[in-house]
Design a protein around this motif. Structure first.
Motif, short mmCIF file in Angstrom:
data_model
loop_
_atom_site.label_atom_id
_atom_site.label_comp_id
_atom_site.label_asym_id
_atom_site.label_seq_id
_atom_site.Cartn_x
_atom_site.Cartn_y
_atom_site.Cartn_z
N GLY A 121 -23.29 2.94 3.09
CA GLY A 121 -22.13 2.82 3.50
C GLY A 121 -21.34 4.27 3.26
O GLY A 121 -21.83 5.05 2.36
N VAL A 122 -20.70 4.87 4.04
CA VAL A 122 -20.22 6.12 4.10
C VAL A 122 -18.42 5.74 4.27
O VAL A 122 -18.03 4.95 5.17
N PRO A 123 -17.87 6.17 3.49
CA PRO A 123 -16.25 5.68 3.16
C PRO A 123 -15.21 6.34 4.49
O PRO A 123 -14.95 7.49 3.95
N GLY A 124 -15.12 5.79 5.37
CA GLY A 124 -14.19 6.52 6.43
C GLY A 124 -12.87 5.64 6.53
O GLY A 124 -13.02 4.70 7.18
N THR A 125 -11.89 6.13 6.16
CA THR A 125 -10.68 5.46 6.08
C THR A 125 -9.66 6.24 5.47
O THR A 125 -9.80 7.09 4.60
N ILE A 126 -8.30 6.45 6.27
CA ILE A 126 -7.21 7.34 5.85
C ILE A 126 -6.59 6.66 4.64
O ILE A 126 -5.76 7.60 3.79
N ASP A 127 -6.77 5.53 4.11
CA ASP A 127 -6.02 4.53 3.11
C ASP A 127 -6.63 5.24 1.85
O ASP A 127 -5.95 5.00 0.75
N ASN A 128 -7.81 5.77 1.58
CA ASN A 128 -8.40 6.28 0.47
C ASN A 128 -8.30 4.86 -0.68
O ASN A 128 -8.16 5.33 -1.86
N ASP A 129 -8.90 4.04 -0.15
CA ASP A 129 -8.95 2.74 -1.06
C ASP A 129 -10.23 2.06 -1.45
O ASP A 129 -10.48 0.84 -1.66
N ILE A 130 -11.19 3.09 -1.43
CA ILE A 130 -12.60 2.74 -1.53
C ILE A 130 -12.95 3.04 -2.91
O ILE A 130 -12.75 4.41 -3.13
N CYS A 131 -13.29 2.05 -3.88
CA CYS A 131 -13.88 2.71 -5.20
C CYS A 131 -15.06 3.37 -5.13
O CYS A 131 -15.82 3.31 -4.09
N GLY A 132 -15.27 4.08 -5.97
CA GLY A 132 -16.71 4.83 -6.10
C GLY A 132 -16.46 6.16 -5.43
O GLY A 132 -17.59 6.99 -5.15
N THR A 133 -15.38 6.80 -5.08
CA THR A 133 -15.18 8.04 -4.59
C THR A 133 -13.86 8.44 -4.80
O THR A 133 -12.89 7.80 -4.70
N ASP A 134 -13.74 9.81 -5.06
CA ASP A 134 -12.19 10.33 -5.17
C ASP A 134 -11.66 10.41 -3.98
O ASP A 134 -10.26 10.16 -4.01
N PHE A 135 -12.03 10.49 -2.83
CA PHE A 135 -11.49 10.73 -1.65
C PHE A 135 -12.33 10.03 -0.45
O PHE A 135 -13.65 9.98 -0.73
N THR A 136 -11.81 9.41 0.64
CA THR A 136 -12.29 8.99 1.66
C THR A 136 -12.09 9.88 2.84
O THR A 136 -11.39 10.73 2.96
N ILE A 137 -12.93 9.75 3.96
CA ILE A 137 -12.85 10.68 5.22
C ILE A 137 -11.60 10.15 5.76
O ILE A 137 -11.52 9.10 6.07
N GLY A 138 -10.81 11.32 6.13
CA GLY A 138 -9.53 10.93 6.90
C GLY A 138 -8.23 10.94 6.07
O GLY A 138 -7.22 11.24 6.59
N PHE A 139 -8.45 10.93 4.63
CA PHE A 139 -7.09 10.99 3.80
C PHE A 139 -6.41 12.05 3.89
O PHE A 139 -5.16 12.14 3.99
N ASP A 140 -7.46 13.25 3.76
CA ASP A 140 -6.46 14.37 3.82
C ASP A 140 -5.81 14.84 5.13
O ASP A 140 -4.88 15.52 5.23
N THR A 141 -6.44 14.66 5.98
CA THR A 141 -6.04 14.67 7.37
C THR A 141 -4.64 14.04 7.61
O THR A 141 -3.80 14.55 8.02
N ALA A 142 -4.59 12.57 7.34
CA ALA A 142 -3.49 12.06 7.31
C ALA A 142 -2.24 12.25 6.36
O ALA A 142 -1.29 12.41 6.93
N LEU A 143 -2.67 12.82 5.22
CA LEU A 143 -1.66 13.47 4.37
C LEU A 143 -1.06 14.75 4.98
O LEU A 143 0.06 14.51 4.81
#
Length: 319
Positions: A121-143
């Protein structure tokens, strides 16, 4: 491993294309054939699968969305749907799969792993709601999209001496609201992870009025309530000129930031390495700027948490 597949599932997020590019080129670098699965798990069930080459991912790193497209697939929640997916993978000789998406995508990846197809699994979501990672892909752009909107709305709020309620995405997580609210100087931030009474919100707004403040910005995470609903409650409690802006799906689009392009590239490449190492049922993440991986089942069992120190800081700075 001779062949692997890659798919994107769930809501799209900026940086997914960068992750796809990394998976395809990293695999080809190691002489592994890569197959793109279009339209998520629905495309997997339908056999919408094509071989990808180096040129297939040329000039996509800067593009938002996902070239593999995405779709919801209720059928894949069932054992029958999952078995159809396994049969399609075997038909194409695909021995491992990289799944880019959120927690629902992870559940599908875990199910396939249990059925004999190793998945990463690779965490791709703007919500940043996946455990096990500080940041998900797309979160920074959405911000960055949200903060640009907040800055513009503040201009008009100041000009007309209005209070603006801005509703942001995030599903049941408050990360987008908290980070954008702190960065945008919001007077109040409402997130699902922390309760705040209307009395406290009103007191803060009245305190601002007494010191001469003519306008306010209130950020509402969609997991709390709609911006319109909160504005109606607010109008019943205090005499203010209140307007609502619902940012909506604009938050999912746009060219990914440097941060999202880099972490997507690093995560996608690591996912390929894990499959080459013979591992499955794991998800990559970034913690303290280091790429890590953990069991998907372990990640799914953990509740999402938020940095409450940031939340308290936002209140302290909004006096």
């Amino acid at each position: 491993m001779k062949r692997m597949g890659v798919l994107t599932s769930g809501g799209d997020s900026p940086g997914m294309n960068a992750a796809i590019r990394a998976v395809v080129r990293k695999a080809i670098y190691h002489n592994i054939e890569v197959y793109g699965i279009y339209n998520g798990y629905q495309g997997l069930i339908n056999g919408n699968i094509e071989k990808m080459e180096i040129g297939s991912v040329g000039d996509i790193i800067q593009r938002g969305g996902t070239i593999l497209r995405s779709a919801r697939c209720p059928e894949f929640v069932t054992k029958e749907g999952q078995q159809k997916g396994v049969e399609q993978l075997k038909k194409f000789g695909i021995e491992g799969l990289v799944v880019i998406g959120g927690d629902g995508s992870y559940r599908g990846a875990n199910a396939l792993t249990n059925l004999g197809i190793p998945c990463i699994g690779v965490p791709g979501t703007i919500d940043n709601d996946i455990c096990g990672t500080d940041f998900t892909i797309g979160f920074d752009t959405a911000l960055n999209t949200v903060i640009d909107a907040i800055d513009k709305i503040r201009d008009t709020a100041s000009s007309h001496e209005r209070t603006f309620v801005i509703e942001v995405m995030g599903r049941n997580a408050g990360d987008i609201a908290l980070w954008s609210g702190l960065a945008g100087g919001a007077e109040t931030i409402l997130i699902p992870e922390a309760e705040e009474s209307m009395d406290e919100i009103i007191a803060r707004l009245k305190h601002g009025q007494r010191r001469g403040k003519k306008h306010s910005i209130i950020i509402v995470a969609e997991g709390v309530m709609s911006g319109v609903e909160f504005a109606e409650k607010l109008k019943k409690e205090i005499q203010m000129d209140v307007r609502v802006s619902v940012l909506g799906h604009i938050q999912r689009g746009g060219s990914p930031t440097v941060r999202d392009r880099v972490i997507a590239s690093r995560m996608g490449a690591r996912a390929v390495e894990l499959l080459i190492e013979g591992k499955g049922g794991r998800a990559v993440g970034i913690v303290n700027n280091e790429i890590i991986d953990r069991p998907i089942a372990e990640i799914l069992d953990q509740p999402h948490t938020i940095d409450m120190q940031m939340f308290e800081l936002s209140k302290e700075l909004s006096i």
